[in-house]
Design a protein around this motif. Structure first.
Motif, mmCIF file in Angstrom:
data_model
loop_
_atom_site.group_PDB
_atom_site.id
_atom_site.type_symbol
_atom_site.label_atom_id
_atom_site.label_comp_id
_atom_site.label_asym_id
_atom_site.label_seq_id
_atom_site.Cartn_x
_atom_site.Cartn_y
_atom_site.Cartn_z
ATOM 1 N N ARG A 718 0.845 -1.192 0.000
ATOM 2 C CA ARG A 718 0.000 0.000 0.000
ATOM 3 C C ARG A 718 0.885 1.249 0.000
ATOM 4 O O ARG A 718 2.037 1.219 0.448
ATOM 5 N N LYS A 795 -4.312 8.362 4.114
ATOM 6 C CA LYS A 795 -5.526 7.541 4.130
ATOM 7 C C LYS A 795 -5.119 6.079 4.294
ATOM 8 O O LYS A 795 -4.215 5.597 3.596
ATOM 9 N N TYR A 796 -5.825 5.406 5.200
ATOM 10 C CA TYR A 796 -5.548 4.001 5.488
ATOM 11 C C TYR A 796 -6.566 3.150 4.727
ATOM 12 O O TYR A 796 -7.772 3.310 4.897
ATOM 13 N N TYR A 797 -6.035 2.249 3.873
ATOM 14 C CA TYR A 797 -6.916 1.413 3.049
ATOM 15 C C TYR A 797 -6.940 -0.048 3.481
ATOM 16 O O TYR A 797 -7.634 -0.862 2.872
ATOM 17 N N SER A 806 -10.271 -1.524 2.232
ATOM 18 C CA SER A 806 -11.202 -0.401 2.125
ATOM 19 C C SER A 806 -11.071 0.241 0.755
ATOM 20 O O SER A 806 -9.976 0.340 0.193
ATOM 21 N N GLY A 809 -10.901 4.580 2.138
ATOM 22 C CA GLY A 809 -9.783 4.981 2.978
ATOM 23 C C GLY A 809 -10.206 5.829 4.153
ATOM 24 O O GLY A 809 -11.100 6.680 4.039
ATOM 25 N N GLN A 811 -9.005 8.600 6.981
ATOM 26 C CA GLN A 811 -7.943 9.590 7.201
ATOM 27 C C GLN A 811 -7.397 9.466 8.612
ATOM 28 O O GLN A 811 -8.157 9.374 9.578
ATOM 29 N N SER A 894 -5.211 4.552 -3.397
ATOM 30 C CA SER A 894 -6.118 3.431 -3.121
ATOM 31 C C SER A 894 -5.638 2.143 -3.786
ATOM 32 O O SER A 894 -6.197 1.069 -3.552
#
Length: 958
Positions: A718, A795-797, A806, A809, A811, A894
């Motif tokens: 990622r 942003k964490y996906y 996700s 994402g 924040q 993403s």
């Protein structure tokens, strides 16, 4: 013994010694290159390449490439430069010693002998960055500032003391001795070094030039002595400490032919400010600069060192002066032995590198001319060292800048009258000893006293004790001088300008002149030798009477350790939005560097610092307007106070002897009892204290084993961040103040530390738990994954597949996202534009990246040092094809990334593939170039980093 080119030759080392050297003239005889036409600085680097040619770290091709250096078109090749020694200062030195301690702990866990972890070249650390000017204008200022320094830095000093006893090749010079670069010039540098070896089956001695890198940009001061050396980041320094080369691209060399002589009234400071302006305009960034000619030969070593010191300000890698008789005489005058001086001279003569080159003798990439007779007295400022102003024009320039728009570099003050002043009532009359905190009434104290059991005062409260000169009534306004500091390695190493300051002070005091109480005055020499000759010549008492009392031996005001201003002065600056001034004999005057509330900062010679302190303002022409009035009310001008060249020379001849240097540069610990009071653990292994928030065992060697993992593809990664062009190491690496709301601030609060006690990231460089949380946390960094925001957010996906993945994402902070990814074993990448990692060579920019879990950085282009640092930490640097970047590929973070084509058989510069899987199911493949540039770097990467590589080598050899 490496001697691939059969250049090992015998020579007379002097004083009855016979030695061997790797002969550069012999290399020319063999037809390898026209060595006699090469710049001297290139020859010295070539000698190191030749001597260390082992077929792996340094190859025969490296020797041939550099020996055939083309002045007009240097080869686009990296040079593996093995240096002879390393110098550190305390801010940058602490994390290096932390890494060595962690390596020892790892060896012990593996059942080995921890003592195999030892710097393979001599390492000297000088504690010089921690003293602050809290107290001044008092005979007790030195003692009180030293007490405050020890109180603030006790934990760091305890750790350094452990390192001092644990490592044999590690010398620590404690606080209160001097600035690293002046100590290097006056004591540490040897000019030529030697080591015992075997030649032809017989024990002998191999001689080679003194070369170094240092973890401070002004390491280049030593270039004035004919020593090649420059400043690097921590990872490069660690590599050098452990016997690895420091890599740099083959440079252009700019020759500067000096002719003529300096005129009466012109100082070495005036000369270096002239050169800084001149060379900035010539764009010498990243190049070697070599000074030569009859004018260069006429300059004494302290003047040459002043010019070499400021090479970071004119942008060059080095500012070098070749070795000549003046260099040898300086070594002898500063207490070096006859044996050392003879070896220095004879070695350079044998290599045909002795004597100042004349015009036409050497090939330079560019040849510039400077007539020393044309240099004028001047200052530089108010915001950059290269912005030189002729002394007569300072007042007019300042008044013009006051009203010039901010966008044009001015202060944007419309319709101001700089003559308007505001009354400030400072605390009452100057106190006696009995009013000083912790001092008995009537007690006379030696201002050089280093140790006391008295309680340490608080400078924020005890203003009566802090500054007996800082009392009375004062009027301040735009252009008022509020800080006047004789400071910095650049000028305090030079007896001519320091004695000139003392002589000017003497003439002023004899006329009954005084410094306005609003001016914070300080004297921070670069070594105790300066105090010795100022005392011996009888000049220090005159400086004292003007408030230029000794405040400490360290960088002080030049690095922003100027200490607080009087609270009423601070209030007046804020209330009236004053553009106040500082005057300092330093090398940098960037905005907010000297003091956050002083907006106009001017660099100048020490005697001019005293003159402007007396004048109390910068909006005047000191060549025509009076400085002030004497005791009889008569106007006094600069010309009335300025010492002649003869007066300075007479003072110098009576003051400096080799024995002074020998006496002051021995038995440091006993000369500084305060250092002896610091307790420290002993033994080969450091006992890590989990309660410490300054020193923490880094995880680089967690689960370390002798097994080397195979190089494999990076799959299912990622993006932690997508950045544009010119992201600097200041953006990436933790620096400055720690914000309470940041991950690092929240961590410290969870440890029970109040925000007012956070200190800075710089002081906590020995704690990875703080520094990792501060990586990519700069308030101005822009992550394009979160458009329209600034600061360390992303942003964490989630993982690439599964229920936690996700599409939109969440924040959160970059640190928090990295920790969540680590929990799920998700590899991370950074995507960036051109010039990724420009700026200072900050080791934590690479260390923090690695500890966040980043496996690769894919950028349009890299800054040289940061690329090297990434490889050194086991992070893969990859370069997009020309015209390709995250924006042209329409990446938003993403995506899921994989890097294929990686294996144990990869070669430097190979093309591998970046696989992109988009959230809509689309797939793209992009060829990217492996920016592992040399074979040895393949080894570094395979082992997970340079430290792991060296550790396995050491363990395998035992």
């Amino acid at each position: 013994m490496n001697d691939e080119f059969k250049t090992l030759k015998k020579f007379d080392a002097g004083n009855g010694r016979e030695g061997f050297l790797h002969s550069l003239p012999e290399l020319e005889t063999q037809g390898v290159g026209k060595i006699s036409r090469l710049p001297i600085s290139i020859r010295i680097v070539l000698e190191s390449v030749l001597r260390n040619c082992d077929g792996k770290k340094v190859g025969g091709k490296d020797v041939k490439t550099l020996a055939s250096w083309d002045a007009k078109k240097p080869a686009n090749e990296e040079i593996p430069f093995v240096v002879a020694r390393i110098v550190l200062q305390d801010f940058t030195g602490v994390p290096l010693v932390v890494d060595l301690a962690a390596m020892r702990s790892a060896v012990k866990r593996l059942g080995g002998d921890p003592k195999i972890i030892e710097p393979l070249v001599p390492v000297d650390l000088v504690v010089d960055h921690s003293v602050q000017v809290d107290f001044f204008g008092s005979a007790q200022a030195l003692r009180l500032n030293l007490e405050m320094e020890f109180k603030r830095n006790r934990e760091r000093y305890q750790f350094l003391k452990w390192g001092q006893q644990a490592f044999k090749t590690f010398q620590l010079i404690p606080p209160g001795i001097g600035i690293v670069h002046q100590v290097n010039l006056e004591y540490l540098a040897k000019g030529v070094l030697s080591q015992k070896s075997e030649v032809g089956g017989q024990r002998s001695e191999i001689f080679y030039p003194d070369t170094l890198v240092g973890t401070d940009s002004h390491t280049t001061m030593i270039n004035g002595l004919g020593v090649v050396g420059w400043g690097v980041g921590g990872i490069e320094a660690e590599a050098g400490m452990l016997g690895q080369p420091v890599y740099f691209l083959t440079p252009e060399v700019v020759g500067v032919h000096l002719s003529g002589r300096l005129k009466e009234g012109v100082t070495a400071t005036d000369l270096v400010l002239h050169i800084t302006q001149m060379l900035r305009a010539q764009k010498v960034v990243g190049k070697f600069v070599e000074f030569y000619g009859e004018g260069a030969a006429s300059l004494p070593v302290p003047d040459r060192a002043t010019i070499g010191n400021m090479s970071p300000e004119y942008g060059a890698t080095i500012g070098y002066f070749p070795v000549d008789q003046e260099s040898v005489d300086y070594l002898r005058a500063t207490g070096r032995s006859d044996k050392q001086c003879a070896a220095f001279e004879n070695y350079f003569r044998a290599q045909k590198m002795f004597g100042m080159p004349r015009r036409g003798e050497i090939d330079y990439s560019v040849d510039l001319e400077l007539d020393l007779g044309q240099v004028q007295p001047g200052v530089a400022g108010p915001k950059r060292p290269q912005d030189r102003i002729n002394l007569p024009e300072l007042g007019q320039t300042f008044r013009s800048l006051l009203q010039k728009p901010v966008k044009d570099g001015g202060y944007g003050k419309e319709n101001v009258d700089s003559a308007v002043k505001h009354l400030v009532q400072l605390n009452g009359s100057a106190p006696q000893n009995g009013d000083m905190p912790g001092i008995d009434p009537g007690e006379e104290l030696n201002k050089a006293e280093m140790v006391t059991n008295r309680p340490t005062p608080d400078p924020a409260k005890d203003w009566k004790g802090a500054d007996p000169f800082h009392h009375g009534e004062s009027k301040i306004g735009h252009g008022s001088v509020l800080i006047a500091a004789i400071t910095s390695c650049t000028n305090t190493s030079n007896p001519s300008v320091m004695l000139a300051a003392g002589l000017l002070a003497k003439k002023a005091v004899e006329r009954g002149m005084r410094v306005d109480p609003a001016v914070k005055t300080s004297l921070a020499p670069g070594s105790r030798v300066v105090s010795d000759y100022l005392t011996k010549t009888g000049l220090q008492p005159y400086l004292d009477q003007l408030g230029f009392n000794l405040v400490g031996y360290g960088c002080t005001t030049c690095i922003g350790n100027s200490g607080p201003l009087h609270p009423k002065i601070e209030k007046a600056i804020h209330d009236y939005d004053l553009i106040a001034a500082s005057v300092l004999s330093g090398n940098r005057n960037f905005e907010a560097r000297v003091h956050q509330n002083i907006k106009a900062n001017f660099l100048m010679s020490p005697p001019l610092v005293v003159a402007f302190a007396l004048a109390g303002r910068v909006d005047l022409d000191l060549t025509k307007e009076p400085i002030g009035k004497d005791k009889d009310g008569k106007e006094t001008f600069l010309r009335d106070l300025w010492p002649s060249l003869k007066e300075v020379r007479d003072a110098m001849q009576s003051a400096l002897t080799p024995e002074v240097f020998r006496r002051l540069y021995r038995d440091f610990a006993n000369q500084n009892p305060k250092w002896n009071e610091i307790p420290s653990s002993t033994g080969d292994i450091y006992q890590w204290d989990e309660k410490s928030d300054y020193i923490h065992e880094p995880p680089f060697f967690k689960d370390f084993s002798m097994e080397v993992e195979k190089i494999q593809n990076i799959v299912g990664a990622r993006a932690l961040g997508i950045f544009g062009d010119s992201v600097t190491t200041d953006h990436i690496s933790p620096a400055g103040a720690i914000k309470a709301g940041s991950p690092a601030g929240q961590y410290l609060i969870s440890r029970g530390i109040k925000p007012e006690d956070f200190n800075s990231y710089g002081s906590r460089r020995g704690n990875d738990l703080v520094m990792t949380r501060g990586t990519f946390a700069n308030v101005r960094i822009k992550n394009l994954m979160v458009p329209g925001t600034e600061g360390g957010v992303t942003k964490y996906y989630g993982p690439a597949t599964g229920p936690a993945a996700s599409a939109s994402g969440e924040q959160m902070s970059i640190y928090d996202a990295a920790m969540k990814y680590q929990k799920d074993n998700v590899p991370l990448v950074i995507l960036a534009g051109h010039e990724y990692g420009t700026g200072s060579s900050r080791d934590w920019a690479a260390k923090g990246t690695r500890l966040l879990g980043v496996k690769a950085v894919i950028a349009a282009s890299f800054e040289r040092i940061h690329r090297s640092n990434l490889v050194g930490m086991g992070v893969l640097p990859l370069q997009f094809p020309e015209g390709t970047n995250a924006q042209t590929l329409n990446l938003d973070g993403s995506e899921v990334f994989s890097i294929t084509g990686l294996s144990d058989s990869i070669e430097p510069g190979k093309t591998v593939t970046l696989e992109i899987e988009r959230k809509n199911g689309g797939r793209d493949s992009v060829p990217v170039r492996l920016r592992i540039d040399t074979p040895i770097e393949i080894d570094y990467y395979r082992h997970g980093g340079i430290l792991q590589f060296v550790l396995r080598q050491l363990l395998a050899s035992k």
